[in-house]
Design an enzyme around this catalytic site. Structure first.
Site, PDB file in Angstrom:
ATOM      1  N   ILE A 191       0.839  -1.221   0.000  1.00  0.00           N
ATOM      2  CA  ILE A 191       0.000   0.000   0.000  1.00  0.00           C
ATOM      3  C   ILE A 191       0.862   1.254   0.000  1.00  0.00           C
ATOM      4  CG2 ILE A 191      -2.155   0.991   0.866  1.00  0.00           C
ATOM      5  CD1 ILE A 191      -2.392  -1.170   2.870  1.00  0.00           C
ATOM      6  N   THR A 238      -5.078  -1.437  11.073  1.00  0.00           N
ATOM      7  CA  THR A 238      -5.990  -2.456  10.547  1.00  0.00           C
ATOM      8  C   THR A 238      -7.253  -2.616  11.397  1.00  0.00           C
ATOM      9  OG1 THR A 238      -6.143  -4.866  10.283  1.00  0.00           O
ATOM     10  CG2 THR A 238      -4.489  -4.103  11.787  1.00  0.00           C
ATOM     11  N   ASP A 239      -8.302  -3.112  10.767  1.00  0.00           N
ATOM     12  CA  ASP A 239      -9.527  -3.428  11.517  1.00  0.00           C
ATOM     13  C   ASP A 239      -9.326  -4.656  12.409  1.00  0.00           C
ATOM     14  OD1 ASP A 239      -9.429  -5.428   9.553  1.00  0.00           O
ATOM     15  OD2 ASP A 239     -11.403  -4.997   8.706  1.00  0.00           O
ATOM     16  N   GLU A 240      -8.209  -5.389  12.190  1.00  0.00           N
ATOM     17  CA  GLU A 240      -7.997  -6.630  12.955  1.00  0.00           C
ATOM     18  C   GLU A 240      -7.770  -6.355  14.434  1.00  0.00           C
ATOM     19  OE1 GLU A 240      -5.585  -9.549  10.922  1.00  0.00           O
ATOM     20  OE2 GLU A 240      -6.075  -8.673   8.980  1.00  0.00           O
ATOM     21  N   TYR A 257      -0.079 -10.626  15.078  1.00  0.00           N
ATOM     22  CA  TYR A 257      -0.060  -9.451  14.188  1.00  0.00           C
ATOM     23  C   TYR A 257      -1.013  -8.377  14.714  1.00  0.00           C
ATOM     24  CZ  TYR A 257      -1.660  -6.555  10.258  1.00  0.00           C
ATOM     25  OH  TYR A 257      -2.049  -5.497   9.474  1.00  0.00           O
ATOM     26  N   LYS A 260      -0.143  -4.607  16.191  1.00  0.00           N
ATOM     27  CA  LYS A 260      -0.701  -3.377  15.597  1.00  0.00           C
ATOM     28  C   LYS A 260      -1.494  -2.604  16.647  1.00  0.00           C
ATOM     29  CE  LYS A 260      -0.579  -2.067  11.915  1.00  0.00           C
ATOM     30  NZ  LYS A 260       0.442  -1.194  11.256  1.00  0.00           N
ATOM     31  N   TYR A 283      -8.440 -22.126   3.622  1.00  0.00           N
ATOM     32  CA  TYR A 283      -8.391 -22.516   5.030  1.00  0.00           C
ATOM     33  C   TYR A 283      -9.773 -22.897   5.568  1.00  0.00           C
ATOM     34  CZ  TYR A 283      -3.843 -19.997   5.314  1.00  0.00           C
ATOM     35  OH  TYR A 283      -2.560 -19.542   5.140  1.00  0.00           O
TER      36      TYR A 283
HETATM   37  P1  NAD Z   1       3.668  -4.925   3.198  1.00  0.00           P
HETATM   38  O1  NAD Z   1       4.020  -6.100   4.035  1.00  0.00           O
HETATM   39  O2  NAD Z   1       3.409  -5.105   1.740  1.00  0.00           O
HETATM   40  O3  NAD Z   1       4.835  -3.807   3.329  1.00  0.00           O
HETATM   41  C1  NAD Z   1       5.406  -3.451   4.541  1.00  0.00           C
HETATM   42  C2  NAD Z   1       6.624  -2.590   4.230  1.00  0.00           C
HETATM   43  O4  NAD Z   1       7.228  -2.188   5.471  1.00  0.00           O
HETATM   44  C3  NAD Z   1       7.715  -3.321   3.429  1.00  0.00           C
HETATM   45  O5  NAD Z   1       8.179  -2.502   2.382  1.00  0.00           O
HETATM   46  C4  NAD Z   1       8.814  -3.554   4.452  1.00  0.00           C
HETATM   47  O6  NAD Z   1      10.120  -3.594   3.886  1.00  0.00           O
HETATM   48  C5  NAD Z   1       8.625  -2.352   5.372  1.00  0.00           C
HETATM   49  N1  NAD Z   1       9.148  -2.562   6.726  1.00  0.00           N
HETATM   50  C6  NAD Z   1       8.914  -3.629   7.553  1.00  0.00           C
HETATM   51  N2  NAD Z   1       9.582  -3.470   8.714  1.00  0.00           N
HETATM   52  C7  NAD Z   1      10.215  -2.270   8.638  1.00  0.00           C
HETATM   53  C8  NAD Z   1      11.031  -1.536   9.536  1.00  0.00           C
HETATM   54  N3  NAD Z   1      11.347  -2.012  10.749  1.00  0.00           N
HETATM   55  N4  NAD Z   1      11.504  -0.326   9.149  1.00  0.00           N
HETATM   56  C9  NAD Z   1      11.218   0.162   7.906  1.00  0.00           C
HETATM   57  N5  NAD Z   1      10.462  -0.492   7.014  1.00  0.00           N
HETATM   58  C10 NAD Z   1       9.952  -1.694   7.375  1.00  0.00           C
HETATM   59  O7  NAD Z   1       2.432  -4.246   3.934  1.00  0.00           O
HETATM   60  P2  NAD Z   1       1.117  -3.537   3.359  1.00  0.00           P
HETATM   61  O8  NAD Z   1       0.118  -4.563   3.043  1.00  0.00           O
HETATM   62  O9  NAD Z   1       1.488  -2.519   2.354  1.00  0.00           O
HETATM   63  O10 NAD Z   1       0.619  -2.812   4.691  1.00  0.00           O
HETATM   64  C11 NAD Z   1       1.069  -1.491   5.024  1.00  0.00           C
HETATM   65  C12 NAD Z   1       0.394  -1.071   6.300  1.00  0.00           C
HETATM   66  O11 NAD Z   1      -1.022  -1.141   6.157  1.00  0.00           O
HETATM   67  C13 NAD Z   1       0.723  -1.953   7.505  1.00  0.00           C
HETATM   68  O12 NAD Z   1       0.851  -1.140   8.636  1.00  0.00           O
HETATM   69  C14 NAD Z   1      -0.488  -2.844   7.646  1.00  0.00           C
HETATM   70  O13 NAD Z   1      -0.666  -3.234   8.999  1.00  0.00           O
HETATM   71  C15 NAD Z   1      -1.591  -1.909   7.188  1.00  0.00           C
HETATM   72  N6  NAD Z   1      -2.773  -2.579   6.655  1.00  0.00           N
HETATM   73  C16 NAD Z   1      -2.663  -3.435   5.594  1.00  0.00           C
HETATM   74  C17 NAD Z   1      -3.820  -4.039   5.089  1.00  0.00           C
HETATM   75  C18 NAD Z   1      -3.752  -4.991   3.917  1.00  0.00           C
HETATM   76  O14 NAD Z   1      -4.774  -5.625   3.621  1.00  0.00           O
HETATM   77  N7  NAD Z   1      -2.641  -5.095   3.213  1.00  0.00           N
HETATM   78  C19 NAD Z   1      -5.068  -3.777   5.678  1.00  0.00           C
HETATM   79  C20 NAD Z   1      -5.132  -2.880   6.746  1.00  0.00           C
HETATM   80  C21 NAD Z   1      -3.973  -2.284   7.222  1.00  0.00           C
HETATM   81  P1  TYD Z   2      -4.925 -12.789   4.364  1.00  0.00           P
HETATM   82  O1  TYD Z   2      -4.784 -12.326   2.961  1.00  0.00           O
HETATM   83  O2  TYD Z   2      -3.771 -13.483   5.010  1.00  0.00           O
HETATM   84  O3  TYD Z   2      -5.395 -11.517   5.216  1.00  0.00           O
HETATM   85  P2  TYD Z   2      -5.917 -11.407   6.750  1.00  0.00           P
HETATM   86  O4  TYD Z   2      -5.669 -12.693   7.442  1.00  0.00           O
HETATM   87  O5  TYD Z   2      -5.057 -10.310   7.282  1.00  0.00           O
HETATM   88  O6  TYD Z   2      -7.364 -11.064   6.648  1.00  0.00           O
HETATM   89  O7  TYD Z   2      -6.174 -13.771   4.471  1.00  0.00           O
HETATM   90  C1  TYD Z   2      -7.469 -13.338   4.078  1.00  0.00           C
HETATM   91  C2  TYD Z   2      -8.438 -14.498   4.335  1.00  0.00           C
HETATM   92  O8  TYD Z   2      -8.082 -15.590   3.470  1.00  0.00           O
HETATM   93  C3  TYD Z   2      -8.333 -15.039   5.744  1.00  0.00           C
HETATM   94  O9  TYD Z   2      -9.636 -15.390   6.207  1.00  0.00           O
HETATM   95  C4  TYD Z   2      -7.487 -16.285   5.619  1.00  0.00           C
HETATM   96  C5  TYD Z   2      -7.796 -16.780   4.221  1.00  0.00           C
HETATM   97  N1  TYD Z   2      -6.674 -17.467   3.545  1.00  0.00           N
HETATM   98  C6  TYD Z   2      -6.869 -18.749   2.991  1.00  0.00           C
HETATM   99  O10 TYD Z   2      -7.981 -19.313   3.050  1.00  0.00           O
HETATM  100  N2  TYD Z   2      -5.813 -19.346   2.369  1.00  0.00           N
HETATM  101  C7  TYD Z   2      -4.577 -18.760   2.303  1.00  0.00           C
HETATM  102  O11 TYD Z   2      -3.627 -19.377   1.739  1.00  0.00           O
HETATM  103  C8  TYD Z   2      -4.405 -17.452   2.872  1.00  0.00           C
HETATM  104  C9  TYD Z   2      -3.061 -16.760   2.806  1.00  0.00           C
HETATM  105  C10 TYD Z   2      -5.485 -16.847   3.479  1.00  0.00           C
END
Ligand code: NAD
Ligand code: TYD
Length: 338
Positions: free
Chosen positions: A14, A127-129, A151, A155, A208
């Site tokens: 993101i 996150t909403d988690e 996780y 957060k 899963y």
């Molecule tokens: P991602 O795992 O794709 O990227 C995380 C980035 O953080 C990577 O580039 C990594 O190198 C960097 N990073 C990790 N540890 C670090 C550190 N100690 N110092 C500097 N950089 C570091 O994650 P994402 O999916 O882009 O998520 C970004 C943010 O959004 C996170 O805080 C996550 O909790 C939040 N978020 C993600 C989702 C989702 O569905 N992807 C949903 C809600 C919230």
């Molecule tokens: P994920 O993308 O890991 O996001 P989050 O757990 O943060 O919501 O998983 C999304 C949903 O998909 C979650 O209910 C777990 C399920 N899932 C599978 O069923 N199989 C998989 O291999 C993965 C990675 C997730």
């Protein structure tokens, strides 16, 4: 006025979308991407902007206070948006250490720096988690935290520090709680890119448990616009949920991905459930609509079709990520869960 922006974790999914968004919408902003480049950090995500004079990349760890402070001083930073985090629930179940370090201590370092340098704002991406699971109804910004995975707990720790810094020092921080984000450039361990790339490789998709867990999905472009609104308009100390209203059971989502990839349901491989698997996440996002005038725009079926098309066209981006350490990770993960 915000002009020089520090985006931490900007090489991830993101964060890289947000950097590209900011540089296109605010051509006079200067963006510093500060990222440790963990397994999830990928500079391929930023190829389009790497030569932009208003963009700079610095490799660094948000837990390293000196490096963060130097970056802020040397680049006259006036606001931080923190995307840096360990983000994958399954990895947190195997080893929580890095999650606690980055998602809690790292946030504290950024909050201290925001305070020390009198920055105008820090936006904490979360996150909403943190609210835990709910069978029916929706969590609001006032709902108590009840995280169920390492996780989510880490957060929640970072988000609580934001609250504490605002109440104690009036640090101008805003925390955000988003539902699941999807789109291009997402590391192929999360369910949508994992399932798409498995199917493109002719492999089955590991669903899963009973597949009836529910997630709410928002497109990365809508998330970027929400963070833009929060960065520029939200009051210090406020909290915003970011949602789309698009809820899907995993089995429904899987069938949509199968259809877009031209595959049948025999490609579904039911596997043992994730430990502590949250049944349903759901948030009320009316506050951001009401107060900041933002609303989600991307229709899920369009966003998913475009996402599948991108993975089909960009094998160069994901193929190498699925080799190497990735296979070891999967072997370990399956042993752990089954
Ligand atoms: P991602 O795992 O794709 O990227 C995380 C980035 O953080 C990577 O580039 C990594 O190198 C960097 N990073 C990790 N540890 C670090 C550190 N100690 N110092 C500097 N950089 C570091 O994650 P994402 O999916 O882009 O998520 C970004 C943010 O959004 C996170 O805080 C996550 O909790 C939040 N978020 C993600 C989702 C989702 O569905 N992807 C949903 C809600 C919230
Ligand atoms: P994920 O993308 O890991 O996001 P989050 O757990 O943060 O919501 O998983 C999304 C949903 O998909 C979650 O209910 C777990 C399920 N899932 C599978 O069923 N199989 C998989 O291999 C993965 C990675 C997730």
């Amino acid at each position: 006025m915000i002009k020089n922006l520090l985006i931490t974790g900007g090489a991830g999914f993101i964060g890289s979308h947000f950097i590209k968004y900011i540089l296109s919408v605010y051509p006079d902003y200067f963006v510093v991407n500060f990222d440790k480049l963990t397994y999830a950090g990928n500079l391929d995500n930023l190829r389009e902007v790497e030569n932009n004079p208003n963009y700079k990349f610095i490799q660094g760890d948000i837990c390293d206070a000196k490096a963060v402070e130097n970056t802020i001083e040397e680049n006259s930073i006036d606001a931080i948006v923190n995307y840096a985090a360990e983000t994958h629930v399954d990895r947190s179940i195997m080893y929580a250490d890095d999650f606690l370090r980055t998602d809690i201590l790292g946030v504290q370092v950024l909050l201290e720096a925001t305070r020390k340098f009198n920055l105008k704002k820090m936006v904490q991406i979360s996150t909403d988690e943190v609210y835990g699971a709910v069978e029916s109804g929706y969590f609001t910004e006032e709902s108590p935290f009840a995280p169920n995975s390492p996780y989510a707990a880490s957060k929640a720790g970072g988000d609580l520090l934001c609250r504490a810094f605002f109440n104690t020092y009036q640090t101008p921080v805003v925390a955000t709680h988003s539902c699941n984000v999807y789109g291009t450039h997402q590391y192929p361990e999360k369910v949508i890119p994992l399932f798409i790339t498995n199917l493109l490789e002719g492999k089955k998709v590991p669903l899963y448990g009973d597949g009836l867990n529910v997630r709410e999905w928002i497109h990365a472009s809508d998330h970027c616009r929400a963070i833009d609104a929060i960065l520029h308009k939200a009051a210090p100390g406020s909290v915003y949920n970011i949602g789309s209203g698009t809820e899907k059971q995993n089995i429904e989502l899987t069938k949509e991905i199968l259809a877009l990839c031209g595959r049948e349901e025999d490609m579904i491989e039911p596997v043992a459930d994730r430990r502590g698997h949250d049944r349903r996440y759901a948030i009320d996002h009316s506050k951001i609509i009401r107060e900041l005038g933002w609303k989600p725009e991307k229709i899920f079926t369009d966003g998913l079709r475009e996402t599948v098309a991108w993975y089909k066209d960009n094998e160069w981006w994901w193929k190498k990520l699925k080799d190497g350490d990735y296979n070891e990770y999967y072997k370990k993960q399956y042993k752990e869960r089954i």
